[in-house]
Every structure is written in structure tokens, then in C-alpha cells.
Scaffold this active site. Sequence first.
Site, PDB file in Angstrom:
ATOM      1  N   GLY A 276       0.761  -1.133   0.041  1.00 46.95           N
ATOM      2  CA  GLY A 276       0.138   0.084  -0.023  1.00 46.95           C
ATOM      3  C   GLY A 276       0.912   1.243  -0.017  1.00 46.95           C
ATOM      4  O   GLY A 276       0.637   2.254  -0.746  1.00 46.95           O
ATOM      5  N   ALA A 277       1.814   1.123   0.959  1.00 40.62           N
ATOM      6  CA  ALA A 277       2.765   2.253   1.108  1.00 40.62           C
ATOM      7  C   ALA A 277       4.051   1.905   1.862  1.00 40.62           C
ATOM      8  O   ALA A 277       3.996   0.885   2.261  1.00 40.62           O
ATOM      9  CB  ALA A 277       2.079   3.398   1.736  1.00 40.62           C
ATOM     10  N   MET A 278       4.836   2.732   1.845  1.00 43.75           N
ATOM     11  CA  MET A 278       6.266   2.253   2.532  1.00 43.75           C
ATOM     12  C   MET A 278       6.722   3.669   3.200  1.00 43.75           C
ATOM     13  O   MET A 278       6.968   4.635   2.657  1.00 43.75           O
ATOM     14  CB  MET A 278       7.234   1.757   1.664  1.00 43.75           C
ATOM     15  N   GLU A 279       6.989   3.461   4.563  1.00 40.94           N
ATOM     16  CA  GLU A 279       7.244   4.598   5.543  1.00 40.94           C
ATOM     17  C   GLU A 279       8.806   5.219   5.442  1.00 40.94           C
ATOM     18  O   GLU A 279       9.360   5.461   6.524  1.00 40.94           O
ATOM     19  CB  GLU A 279       6.870   4.190   6.779  1.00 40.94           C
ATOM     20  N   GLU A 313       1.488   6.135   7.543  1.00 42.58           N
ATOM     21  CA  GLU A 313       2.785   6.114   7.238  1.00 42.58           C
ATOM     22  C   GLU A 313       3.660   7.107   7.984  1.00 42.58           C
ATOM     23  O   GLU A 313       4.736   7.145   8.504  1.00 42.58           O
ATOM     24  CB  GLU A 313       2.963   6.310   5.652  1.00 42.58           C
ATOM     25  N   HIS A 316       4.581   6.129  11.364  1.00 43.74           N
ATOM     26  CA  HIS A 316       5.754   5.483  11.395  1.00 43.74           C
ATOM     27  C   HIS A 316       7.117   6.273  11.511  1.00 43.74           C
ATOM     28  O   HIS A 316       8.204   5.688  11.689  1.00 43.74           O
ATOM     29  CB  HIS A 316       5.901   4.832  10.007  1.00 43.74           C
TER      30      HIS A 316
HETATM   31 ZN   LIG Z   1       3.003   0.254   8.367  1.00 50.21          ZN
END
Ligand SMILES: [Zn+2]
Length: 863
Positions: A276-279, A313, A316
Amino acid sequence: MNSYRLPRSVVPSQYEIRIEPDLPAGTFTGSETIEVMVQEPVSEIVLNAADLALREITIQNGRGPTLRGTATLEDGTERARLVFPQALSPGSWRLSLSFAGVLSDKLRGFYRSTMKPAQPRVSPPADAGTEESLLAVTQFEATDARRAFPCWDEPAFKAVFQLTLVIEEGLTAISNTRVIDEDRIPGTGKKAVGFAPTIRMSTYLVAWIVGRLEATEAVRVDGTPIRIWCAPGKTRLAGFAREIAAFSLRFFREYYGMPYPGDKLDLIAIPDFAFGAMENLGAITFRETALLVDEGAAAHAELTRVADVVAHEIAHMWFGDLVTMAWWNGLWLNEAFATFMEMLAVDAWKPAWQRWVAFGVSRAAALLVDGLASSRPIEFPVVAPKDADAMFDVLTYEKGGAVLRMVEQYLDPSVFRDGVRRYLADHRFGNAQTNDLWRALGEASRENIPVIMDGWIFRPGYPLVTVRTDDSGKVLRFSQRRFTYLGKESEASEPWQVPINFRVRVKGDVQSKRLLLFSAEERVELPGRPDWVVVNEGGHGFYRVRYGPDLLRRLADAPFEVLMPVERFNLINDAWALTLAGLTSGGEYLDLTAGFREEADRNVWTALLASFAYLSRVVEPGDRSRMEALVRDRLGTAAARLGFAPAPGEDEIVRQLRGELLRAIGTLGNDQAIQARARDLYAAHRQDPSSVDPDVIAAVIAVLAHGGGEAEYAEFLDKFKTAQTPQEEQRYLYSLAGFRDAGLLRRTLDLTLSGEVRTQDAPYLVRSLLMSVYARDLAWRFVKDNWETMERQYPLGGLRRMCEGITTLATPALEEDVRQFFTSRNISLGGKTLEQYLEQLRIAVAFREREAGTLTDYLAGFR
Ligand SMILES: [Zn+2]
């Protein structure tokens, strides 16, 4: 000694990295100098590298000569062993390496993505290109930084990273920190872009992106500039994300009581993205649907998805990036915490969205998997990197988040927050373990947190809490045992420490009470016989409730408002789970649902609709039309009340409910009148897209696919290819799995391998096809025939999620075939994933075999 773990005899502190990608050729070269501290005399250095060719290797300490090393790569453990002609004495050294690699097409490491420019609505704007362009982007979590540069690729080896990217002059480069210099390299058409040094952080958080990108204006929060980046022409879709990003950054700074750890914050939409996404600190990457959205044209679920992911995110940046787990077994803490914080932030941003009530749906998803005999503890030992990959699941995120919510509510939110602040302050720029958080929460609350929490974190499963009255009727007896779908009721299990909130009405007086149930059974004396009892008040507990017959009857007879929406949700969701587990009959469950025709809460309907969809997949084909009639009977009242257009000033979640009811009644209920109405609405939408509510139009597309033929298919396929927003693209893409004609479904299956559907989406489309009653036989045959191709083309995470579709192949013959297929090929999906899917399939087939006759009898009254 775990052969995947690096020795600690040499420890890096700073990397200077220079990377030069060649996008058209799909390759890159790089060089780096790493400051290392040699702790004891060594003649070799062991670090991680995979799919890289190592060239020049030298080391020197400023006192002696430069030593030249040789490298041996170990494929299995993804390590490089650098050997030098003489021993390195303790002290600081500078290790230099040059290397070369290939840009991956598996959406991991340093990989290539293809960017389509925004689709022109009428004619292309003069400044937007119309040709596809290439993008090179990184995705390192869990252990793929080693595919881009040799490094100590474990979260505990934190270091400072200083990056330079050498790229074509016309391209843009983004990394974790701000650009500090940009120099043309004469005669090459290239430039060197230098970035500021990062904070001390883990390798999996390093990121860079190179391509033709466009950014929004920056919005500043406490001096930190926030920008959204995307393909040229798409910044008009970035306003919503920028708003929630700015809110989240401020919210978390206040909650954590600590400034943002980066020097800027970029959020970047990547057209091909496995997760989905990356922090990545300061450079968060997203798939387009999780960042770009047209606020006026999006359905509610599409907007909450963007808000949730952005908030997650940004949470995080502190929890994960500033303080990081020491090893992958602690991954759950990162993800559970970010899941919990995302709800807290979005709930504060838009209270009307009632995110914590909707979180009941996420909790239910975790209760489902954690009710399997093949569940796993939230935290478990991780040896090989692929074990860490299998951790990105509903138990890590949703169970973890639910358990944190349970303890937050039990301790009191401000006490919990104080514990979190203490934890972050103690471990910033460093690493920590689960027990460090428990210690900090214990200090803040003066409660024995490890004793309460260990059962929820280190053991699989959760309790079924049964509550009954004794013979006097004035004593409540609470008992617990592990809930399983297939286990036997007599099986003993170690008790959990269950924080129970319950509400009881005795002699007209309503009281809320608390109980820590820590043994197999507890008794609570009441001042008289209760009118009703609601266990798991507020719905925060991670357990299921089973009421004795007397208490269940009293609750069913009580006025509707006695239960809060989340409590009604839990009542339905628990009753359905007890039905699947064989503790309640299908008929009793369906009788219970008859009492919910007037229900107005969207989440309660989510639970009801999920159970109707399940039943539709397991009823005998001859009963299908009667099952459709039952769906119309249960949904008709609520759907008619809401109609087809929002009332002025209506809540967004009511609009969402309208869409979900219309979709269900038009597909599961196969309602002819609704289908006809959907055709009219779509015709109006074609003339003027703003004339139909976004939640309604999303449902209309699904309803038209269900009853549609060649003409609708051709139109929807074209709409998918020319979509104006990522959300529109997804609606039309998934509609292609919702047709019923075998010829059309075969065309959708062919699309999944044709390259027309991105590999980030294709496995999910296959999953939808496997889950469709009308497509499942075809889809399963297709998966069997094309398994090798899918394994080669799809990202591993996508392949794993695709296989979730097998859980609904609920006939004895298909189940046998599925088991045979996976066993004979010795396929592993990492961790216990495959076992869990097969167990869910077993539950469905067992349910079908147990209930077939009684369901047929029950449905006989519907037509
Ligand atoms: Zn996460």
C-alpha cells in the site's frame, strides 16, 4: 548461531553512496564508502549483498596502506564475504566498494516502473507528455536494500546515509532528505544531485526515486515542508492527501511530544507498487490509489483509504523510523502501532467518519484468521528473511492494532500516551523490543503490563467468553476457552488475562462494570435479576462473546438502542462465527438477522452482508434463487429507505451504506428492479458524471457488470484503460471480475497475464475471480494452468494474496483438487499462510456439508 545474521565484529556508522541508474537500459552502477568500527581483529568483513556484481573493494584507516579485498557472494544467505590480505586492527576504517546491478521488474530492491501521463479529458494539455516514461524507485523493506547497495541490512545496524544520484538532466530525484547541491556534469547530459545526511536509521528505510515527476506546492507544518509527488498532470488529485498529511504531522508531534525527525516530508505516488505504502523517512512511497484521489468524485471508502494510509505512514516516522525494532520478530510492534495511531489521527481529523466503529471490521478480519488452529502468535521467532515477509498480515496489523486499542482503553488513553512518550524518548535513534514498550507502559500505569499482554502477543488465538446466569438468576458466570472453528469444545487451554467491560441493567438501573478475567471462570454477583447484559461494552475487546440462551433472549427482546452500533456489529459477527464453528445453527443465525431489517449502521451491515455473501457461495446451486430472495427480504427495507440519492447534509457514512446496500441487493440479491434503475443511473452518469453520487456510481458499475453482457464489458474495459483517477481505474478493473458470462470471464482472466493490467493489481483481480461463484471453476483452472507464469510475473506478496481466493472454492471436489495441487508442487507461501487458507477452505466445506439440508429447508420459504 543463525547463519542469516551478520557478525557484530564490524559495525557501520556512516555510508556515502553514489548511484547512477540507466533507465532505458534497466541497469545501474554505484559506489560507496562506509565508515566502520572494527571491534576486534578480523581478516574478513561480512555484509549483505544480493543480485549485485561487486567490483573494486578497498579499505584503509588513514595510518597504513590501502588494502585491496576480494569478495565471495553467498546466494542462500544473501551475504558477501570480503577478504583482505592482512588482519584489520580494531578501530575506525573506511571501506570502499563499487558495484553494478539490474533494475528489477519484481517491484522490490531498486526497480523500474512505467508511468502513464494523466489521461486527457478532452485534448491533452500542452505541457503534459503523452508518452509513457520510466521511473526508477526503491522498495527495501524487509530485506531488499542489499539488492541496491552492499550494506549491513539488519534493522539494528543503524547508520547515517548520505546519497548522491547521477541522473539525466531532465529528470527529478527524491530521497530521504532535502537536496543540498545539484551540479551538471559537463558533456554527459547528466547532473549529480546530492542529499543531506539522514538521521541515524535502518537500511530498510533508505529510499530514492528518479523520474519525470511533478509536485504540489509545499505546505509547512512547524517549518517542515510537505509535498505530494506524482506523474505529470496528476497534482489536481493530491489536495486531499496533503491535507491529511499536514494534519497527521501536527497530530503526531503533539501526541508523541517530540518533533518530526526529518528535514522535509515528501509523499510520492508510484504507478507500480507492491504494497500500500512504505514509510521511508522523509520520502514515503505509495501506490497511486492510496495517495491520489479526486475528493468530489470518490466514494467514502476510497477517501478513508487515502486518509488511513497517509496517517499510518506518518505515524511510522517516529514509531518505526526514529525508534525501530531490534529484529524482524518485533515487526508487529511497528505495524500494530501505526495501525492503532492511524485510527486515532483520522478519528481526530474527521470525527463524523467514526473510524473506531469501522475498526470493528478490521478487528473482525483478525478474529477470523486468529480463530484458526493454524493461527500464529503476533510475535514469533524470525530466522530467515522470508519469515519476515510472511509477517505482513492481518495478525500483525489488525490483531496487533486491536490489542493495543484494548490495552489503551483498559489503562486510560492519557496513561497509555505517557507510556508511549517515555518509550520513544528512551530509545530514539536506536532500537527496542516489545518488552521495552511494556516496561514503559507499566511505569506509566503502575500495572503489571507484561503479565496481562504476554498471552495476547506470544500465544496464538483468543478466548471465547461465555456468560450465563446461575440458578438464582442473580449471579453472572463468565468463563473462557480458546475459540476455534474446527476444534472441539472440550479442549482445554491456558486462560488469557481478559480485560472485560460490560454493561448491565438491573431494576431499571444501568451500570458499566470492569472485570479482569484471568482464570477459567469468574462469578459476579448482581443486586437482582438483570433485564439484560452487554458484554464487551464499547467493542474494544479482542475476544468473542457467547451468551447463555436466557441472556441472549433478553438481549434480543431489549430495544434496539440498548446496544451501541459497534456492539450490534459484534453481536452479529460473533453469532456468525459461532455458526461457522457449529455452535449455532444456520437457521438460528438467519432468524437473528431478521431482526436487523431496520438497521441503520453501515458497519453492522458490513457484518451482515459478509455473512450473506458467504452463504451465497456455499448454498447448493438449486437454492441460489431462494438465497437471492432472502437477501432481498433482509435488505429491502433499509435500501428502500435510503433510495438512490443522498439527502442534503447527509453523513458520508450513510452515503457509503447506500452504495453498499445497492451493490449487495443488485448482485447477491439479483434484484431486477435495482438492476433496471442502475442502467438509468449509469446513462445519466455518462451524460454528466457529477449527476450521480460517487458511492452510488461505484455500486452501479458492480450491479451492471453482474447483469451485463458484451456491450457493458467492452465499455467497462475501455473505461478502465482511459480512467481519470486511480479510483475510477480500480472500479472498472474489478468490475471485469463481476460479470457472469463464461466467455467474458475468460477474457478477464487472460488480461491478468497480458501486461495490460499492472502486476501490482493482477493477482488481486485473480483473487476476485476465484471468489466469484460464477468464475471460480474457470479461475481455478486458469491458476493451475498458469502457475509458473504467475510465479515469475507477480510480486511475491501479490501471489500470496491471490491464493487467498482458494478459501472460497467451497465444494468437496474443488477442495480435494486444491490440496492436491499445492501438496504435489510443494508450494510454500511463507509462514503459515497456505495452512491458514486451506483451513478456511475446510471450514467452508464442513459448514456446507453440515448445513446443506437445513439451509435448503430454511430457504424454501423465500422466493
Ligand atoms: Zn506500516
